[in-house]
Design an enzyme around this catalytic site. Sequence first.
Site, PDB file in Angstrom:
ATOM      1  N   PRO A 187       0.838  -1.210   0.000  1.00  0.00           N
ATOM      2  CA  PRO A 187       0.000   0.000   0.000  1.00  0.00           C
ATOM      3  C   PRO A 187       0.871   1.259   0.000  1.00  0.00           C
ATOM      4  O   PRO A 187       1.823   1.360   0.764  1.00  0.00           O
ATOM      5  CB  PRO A 187      -0.790  -0.118   1.309  1.00  0.00           C
ATOM      6  N   GLU A 188       0.555   2.179  -0.870  1.00  0.00           N
ATOM      7  CA  GLU A 188       1.311   3.423  -0.982  1.00  0.00           C
ATOM      8  C   GLU A 188       0.483   4.561  -0.378  1.00  0.00           C
ATOM      9  O   GLU A 188      -0.673   4.371  -0.023  1.00  0.00           O
ATOM     10  CB  GLU A 188       1.612   3.698  -2.469  1.00  0.00           C
ATOM     11  N   ARG A 226       0.549 -11.123   5.439  1.00  0.00           N
ATOM     12  CA  ARG A 226       2.008 -11.247   5.570  1.00  0.00           C
ATOM     13  C   ARG A 226       2.541 -10.686   6.883  1.00  0.00           C
ATOM     14  O   ARG A 226       3.706 -10.870   7.207  1.00  0.00           O
ATOM     15  CB  ARG A 226       2.683 -10.582   4.364  1.00  0.00           C
TER      16      ARG A 226
END
Length: 274
Positions: free
Chosen positions: A2-3, A112
């Site tokens: 995610p940016e 993750r």
Amino acid sequence: MPELPEVEVTRLSLLPVLVGERVEKVLVREARFRLPVPTRRLRAGLVGRRVLELRRRSKYLLIDVEGAKTIIIHLGMSGRLRYLERAAEQESHEHVVFQLASGQDLRFRDPRRFGLVLIEKTDGLEDLPLMRHLGPEPLTDAFDDDTLFERARGRKAPIKSFLMDARVVVGVGNIYACEALFRSGIHPARAAGRVSRDRMRRLTQTVREVLSEAIAQGGTTLNDFASADGEPGYFVVRLAAYGREGEACLQCEAPIRRIVQSNRSTFYCTRCQR
Ligand SMILES: [Zn+2]
């Protein structure tokens, strides 16, 4: 990953529903994240408290609650925050769940587990080790061309690496850096200290443009986070350089070239970018 635009769109989408909600219960099914989830402190700080505000610093979501505490959430590589009915089916990897008094849940899903869920005092967040090195926000007035230009004096690092350095400005990921440099006509390998004041002004503008366009785009396609070439987390902005190796430059028709800088692909036009 995610940016910044994705985190900002998450914030914007949660803001109207989360503020005013009261936390009833905190479930921690898995505490082993990048840092361990402080389960006991989360419960002590949150249960019975109302959400006051939802902010963002770099890629951290900051949920201020009554009692002068703030939940800090980082989405890591694969994190998602969802607000939904308690009755909604539980998905795998929903490791932390904030049950709210309205009967809704705020669920943090992170397969993750490179993300973070922490709680700290609202006062002094900017001095935490996680935050204190962070440079200005690109979409605020704190990110200005004069400061950027001064900061770059004497720097031999390529302008692209300089732009992606969170101490210089936060939230400019690889694709956004490529596109902003293309729009500014700056060669990505040019030493940061050798970018003129005018070009630096153009660069601060194009960084803002690219990120703002991505946020606007994200607002319309909330669930579509992956770009065509598999760098997830980027809302698809109109890509003029990135991923277009060998294709014609949209401005001059010269072929777009790819090089590798700091193990990341850089795409640029040999004619338009100097
Ligand atoms: Zn060109």
